[in-house]
Design an enzyme around this catalytic site. Structure first.
Site, PDB file in Angstrom:
ATOM      1  N   ILE A  14       0.781  -1.213   0.051  1.00 42.83           N
ATOM      2  CA  ILE A  14       0.163  -0.187   0.053  1.00 42.83           C
ATOM      3  C   ILE A  14       1.005   1.274  -0.009  1.00 42.83           C
ATOM      4  O   ILE A  14       0.446   2.232  -0.586  1.00 42.83           O
ATOM      5  CB  ILE A  14      -0.966  -0.036   1.215  1.00 42.83           C
ATOM      6  CG1 ILE A  14      -1.718  -1.388   1.385  1.00 42.83           C
ATOM      7  CG2 ILE A  14      -1.950   1.436   0.969  1.00 42.83           C
ATOM      8  CD1 ILE A  14      -2.642  -1.535   2.374  1.00 42.83           C
ATOM      9  N   ASP A  60      15.188   1.409   9.950  1.00 42.42           N
ATOM     10  CA  ASP A  60      14.140   0.527  10.792  1.00 42.42           C
ATOM     11  C   ASP A  60      13.423   1.522  11.733  1.00 42.42           C
ATOM     12  O   ASP A  60      14.208   2.119  12.622  1.00 42.42           O
ATOM     13  CB  ASP A  60      14.790  -0.621  11.487  1.00 42.42           C
ATOM     14  CG  ASP A  60      13.767  -1.673  12.146  1.00 42.42           C
ATOM     15  OD1 ASP A  60      12.604  -1.306  12.645  1.00 42.42           O
ATOM     16  OD2 ASP A  60      13.908  -2.873  12.245  1.00 42.42           O
ATOM     17  N   SER A 127      -6.885  -1.278  10.511  1.00 45.00           N
ATOM     18  CA  SER A 127      -7.459  -2.234   9.799  1.00 45.00           C
ATOM     19  C   SER A 127      -8.747  -2.922  10.297  1.00 45.00           C
ATOM     20  O   SER A 127      -9.190  -2.380  11.497  1.00 45.00           O
ATOM     21  CB  SER A 127      -6.456  -3.415   9.972  1.00 45.00           C
ATOM     22  OG  SER A 127      -7.133  -4.774   9.687  1.00 45.00           O
ATOM     23  N   TYR A 152      -1.317  -9.930  15.790  1.00 46.57           N
ATOM     24  CA  TYR A 152      -1.363  -8.674  14.933  1.00 46.57           C
ATOM     25  C   TYR A 152      -2.564  -7.942  15.041  1.00 46.57           C
ATOM     26  O   TYR A 152      -2.374  -6.568  15.144  1.00 46.57           O
ATOM     27  CB  TYR A 152      -1.637  -9.382  13.458  1.00 46.57           C
ATOM     28  CG  TYR A 152      -1.917  -8.558  12.384  1.00 46.57           C
ATOM     29  CD1 TYR A 152      -0.939  -7.244  11.835  1.00 46.57           C
ATOM     30  CD2 TYR A 152      -3.095  -8.250  11.809  1.00 46.57           C
ATOM     31  CE1 TYR A 152      -1.505  -6.566  10.890  1.00 46.57           C
ATOM     32  CE2 TYR A 152      -3.613  -7.513  11.097  1.00 46.57           C
ATOM     33  CZ  TYR A 152      -2.734  -6.450  10.496  1.00 46.57           C
ATOM     34  OH  TYR A 152      -3.294  -5.544   9.610  1.00 46.57           O
ATOM     35  N   LYS A 156      -2.939  -3.636  16.172  1.00 46.52           N
ATOM     36  CA  LYS A 156      -3.782  -2.503  15.536  1.00 46.52           C
ATOM     37  C   LYS A 156      -4.578  -1.754  16.827  1.00 46.52           C
ATOM     38  O   LYS A 156      -4.930  -0.571  16.641  1.00 46.52           O
ATOM     39  CB  LYS A 156      -4.280  -2.946  14.411  1.00 46.52           C
ATOM     40  CG  LYS A 156      -3.638  -3.316  13.079  1.00 46.52           C
ATOM     41  CD  LYS A 156      -2.987  -2.196  12.602  1.00 46.52           C
ATOM     42  CE  LYS A 156      -1.891  -2.451  11.437  1.00 46.52           C
ATOM     43  NZ  LYS A 156      -0.772  -1.501  11.148  1.00 46.52           N
ATOM     44  N   GLY A 300      -9.056 -18.606  13.104  1.00 47.65           N
ATOM     45  CA  GLY A 300      -9.201 -17.131  12.984  1.00 47.65           C
ATOM     46  C   GLY A 300      -9.964 -16.612  12.085  1.00 47.65           C
ATOM     47  O   GLY A 300     -10.016 -15.313  12.294  1.00 47.65           O
TER      48      GLY A 300
HETATM   49  N1  UFG Z   1      -8.809 -17.281   1.459  1.00 44.98           N
HETATM   50  C1  UFG Z   1      -9.014 -18.630   0.954  1.00 44.98           C
HETATM   51  N2  UFG Z   1      -7.888 -19.144   0.215  1.00 44.98           N
HETATM   52  C2  UFG Z   1      -6.607 -18.786   0.304  1.00 44.98           C
HETATM   53  C3  UFG Z   1      -6.618 -17.513   1.011  1.00 44.98           C
HETATM   54  C4  UFG Z   1      -7.481 -16.919   1.705  1.00 44.98           C
HETATM   55  O1  UFG Z   1     -10.258 -19.121   0.638  1.00 44.98           O
HETATM   56  O2  UFG Z   1      -5.700 -19.372  -0.225  1.00 44.98           O
HETATM   57  C5  UFG Z   1      -9.924 -16.914   2.088  1.00 44.98           C
HETATM   58  C6  UFG Z   1     -10.028 -16.619   3.378  1.00 44.98           C
HETATM   59  O3  UFG Z   1     -10.166 -17.416   4.435  1.00 44.98           O
HETATM   60  C7  UFG Z   1     -10.703 -15.266   3.663  1.00 44.98           C
HETATM   61  C8  UFG Z   1     -10.706 -14.562   2.295  1.00 44.98           C
HETATM   62  O4  UFG Z   1     -10.220 -15.270   1.752  1.00 44.98           O
HETATM   63  O5  UFG Z   1     -12.145 -15.737   3.899  1.00 44.98           O
HETATM   64  C9  UFG Z   1      -9.881 -13.232   2.460  1.00 44.98           C
HETATM   65  O6  UFG Z   1      -8.457 -13.844   3.137  1.00 44.98           O
HETATM   66  P1  UFG Z   1      -7.350 -12.778   3.108  1.00 44.98           P
HETATM   67  O7  UFG Z   1      -6.097 -13.661   3.713  1.00 44.98           O
HETATM   68  O8  UFG Z   1      -6.854 -12.422   1.827  1.00 44.98           O
HETATM   69  O9  UFG Z   1      -7.763 -11.598   4.062  1.00 44.98           O
HETATM   70  P2  UFG Z   1      -8.329 -11.676   5.692  1.00 44.98           P
HETATM   71  O10 UFG Z   1      -9.575 -11.091   5.596  1.00 44.98           O
HETATM   72  O11 UFG Z   1      -8.138 -12.921   6.309  1.00 44.98           O
HETATM   73  O12 UFG Z   1      -7.336 -10.316   6.151  1.00 44.98           O
HETATM   74  C10 UFG Z   1      -7.102  -9.201   5.667  1.00 44.98           C
HETATM   75  C11 UFG Z   1      -5.583  -8.736   5.803  1.00 44.98           C
HETATM   76  C12 UFG Z   1      -5.260  -8.868   7.448  1.00 44.98           C
HETATM   77  C13 UFG Z   1      -6.257  -8.177   8.185  1.00 44.98           C
HETATM   78  C14 UFG Z   1      -7.622  -8.776   7.801  1.00 44.98           C
HETATM   79  C15 UFG Z   1      -8.814  -8.102   8.556  1.00 44.98           C
HETATM   80  O13 UFG Z   1      -4.755  -9.479   5.053  1.00 44.98           O
HETATM   81  O14 UFG Z   1      -3.982  -8.019   7.544  1.00 44.98           O
HETATM   82  O15 UFG Z   1      -7.988  -8.655   6.754  1.00 44.98           O
HETATM   83  O16 UFG Z   1      -9.894  -8.718   8.594  1.00 44.98           O
HETATM   84  F1  UFG Z   1      -6.054  -8.215   9.379  1.00 44.98           F
END
Ligand code: UFG
Length: 344
Positions: A14, A60, A127, A152, A156, A300
């Site tokens: 970002i 850093d 976030s 994490y 935040k 999670g």
């Molecule tokens: N997902 C899959 N397969 C994958 C990866 C992700 O099905 O290989 C699903 C996850 O289960 C979730 C969705 O896609 O339902 C989005 O997952 P991401 O990992 O892309 O994003 P998250 O919502 O888990 O996490 C993001 C940011 C974090 C932040 C979070 C807040 O990456 O930094 O949103 O909700 F904390």
């Protein structure tokens, strides 16, 4: 005089898109990054888009003397956009102290130096993770903050509290905290984009790597959520739209238009899409199929979250403008450009 901005984490995903938007809006940018999860080559990508390489300081932000020296070497910094942080949810469970140190010590140093160096404006990367699984959707900024589900996420939440207490105690300091939903896509030039370290955790880079054949198949985590198709729902926001909000936030602070010491804004589209809907949109936008298998839930994960962005729309005059299909096309073009340059 008011135009010099320090961007920590400015070679990250970002951060780099924000540096482009800042430079295109006439700001002078100083990037501070320790390159722990990014590459110095990103600066060339920024230069190829904007015609200008930002000043680069490899430091850093947890090292206060080094950060102080950055302020001194680059006299006239009037605002800080603080992206530099560790962001992998799963890794934070394994290495909590690394996350608390990286994400909180750096923030303490920045807040102290903002006061000491007379650079009193901060745009902070927060976030939607602070909401956990909201009771009411779409989620507004006044929704209750739920107990964090990872170290994490906790960093935040704690960071927001540290900022709140600090601006309360020192009325010179002002902050806009931006709560991002799920950033995705890449610059339309394909000169900068997301560079996951190893196997991607996030959905969109995993989708594009699968589409190009680096990964055999995408695992869809969960089919039994209480959502129309059983997969989890998120609000995917185009990274360039997100970057533009940072320029607006900086302008707001520098113009003294902020209404409180710290203001919080949701940055999302207001549209929730399930994992399966994203796959469909990707296939429609690119014509490329994504092999997938449905597996169990990922530990999670929240079931569904999407933003009510109306406060950012009305107060910042900012709106997510890019369609999901166009956003996914940029992610695909970026993946192809990485592949043609042998970067992945
Ligand atoms: N997902 C899959 N397969 C994958 C990866 C992700 O099905 O290989 C699903 C996850 O289960 C979730 C969705 O896609 O339902 C989005 O997952 P991401 O990992 O892309 O994003 P998250 O919502 O888990 O996490 C993001 C940011 C974090 C932040 C979070 C807040 O990456 O930094 O949103 O909700 F904390």
């Amino acid at each position: 005089m008011d135009k010099k901005i320090l961007v920590t984490g400015g070679t990250g995903y970002i951060g780099s898109h924000t540096v482009v938007e800042l430079q295109n809006s006439g700001y002078e940018v100083v990037v501070a990054d320790n390159l722990s999860n990014s590459s110095e080559n990103v600066l060339d990508g920024i230069a190829s888009i904007t015609g200008k390489k930002p000043v680069f300081e490899k430091i850093d932000c947890c090292d206060k003397p080094a950060l102080e020296a950055v302020f001194k070497r680059n006299a006239g910094i009037s605002a800080v956009i603080h992206f530099a942080a560790s962001k992998a949810v799963g890794e934070s469970v394994q290495m909590p102290l690394l996350y608390y140190r990286n994400n909180l010590v750096s923030l303490l140093n920045i807040l102290e130096l903002m006061g000491e160096q007379n650079a009193p404006h901060l745009v902070f990367s927060s976030s939607c993770t602070v909401y956990g699984q909201p009771d009411v959707l779409p989620v507004t900024e006044s929704a209750p903050i739920k107990p964090a589900t990872s170290p994490y996420g906790n960093t935040k939440q704690i960071a927001e509290e540290i900022i709140r207490d600090t601006v309360y105690a020192d009325s010179r300091l002002k902050c806009v905290a931006l709560r991002y939903f799920n950033p995705a896509g890449a610059h339309p030039s394909a000169a900068i984009g997301e560079l996951p370290n190893g196997v991607p955790n996030n959905l969109i880079p995993f989708v594009t790597q699968t589409a190009i054949g680096i990964r055999e198949r995408l695992r869809v985590f969960g089919s039994d959520y209480n959502t129309p198709d059983g997969s989890a729902i998120r609000d995917y926001i185009y990274v360039v739209d997100l970057a533009k909000a940072h320029v607006i936030a900086v302008e707001r602070l520098l113009a003294g238009k902020n209404r409180k010491g710290v203001e919080f804004f949701n940055l999302g589209t207001g549209r929730g899409l399930s994992v399966l809907e994203i796959l469909k949109e990707f296939e429609q936008a690119t014509g490329v199929e994504v092999p997938r298998e449905i597996v169990g839930r990922r530990e999670g994960d929240v079931e569904q979250v999407w933003a009510d962005p109306s406060f950012a729309n009305s107060e910042l005059g900012w709106k997510a403008e890019t369609s999901t299909g166009d956003m996914l096309k940029t992610a695909w073009n970026w993946e192809k450009s990485l592949c043609s340059r042998n970067i992945q």
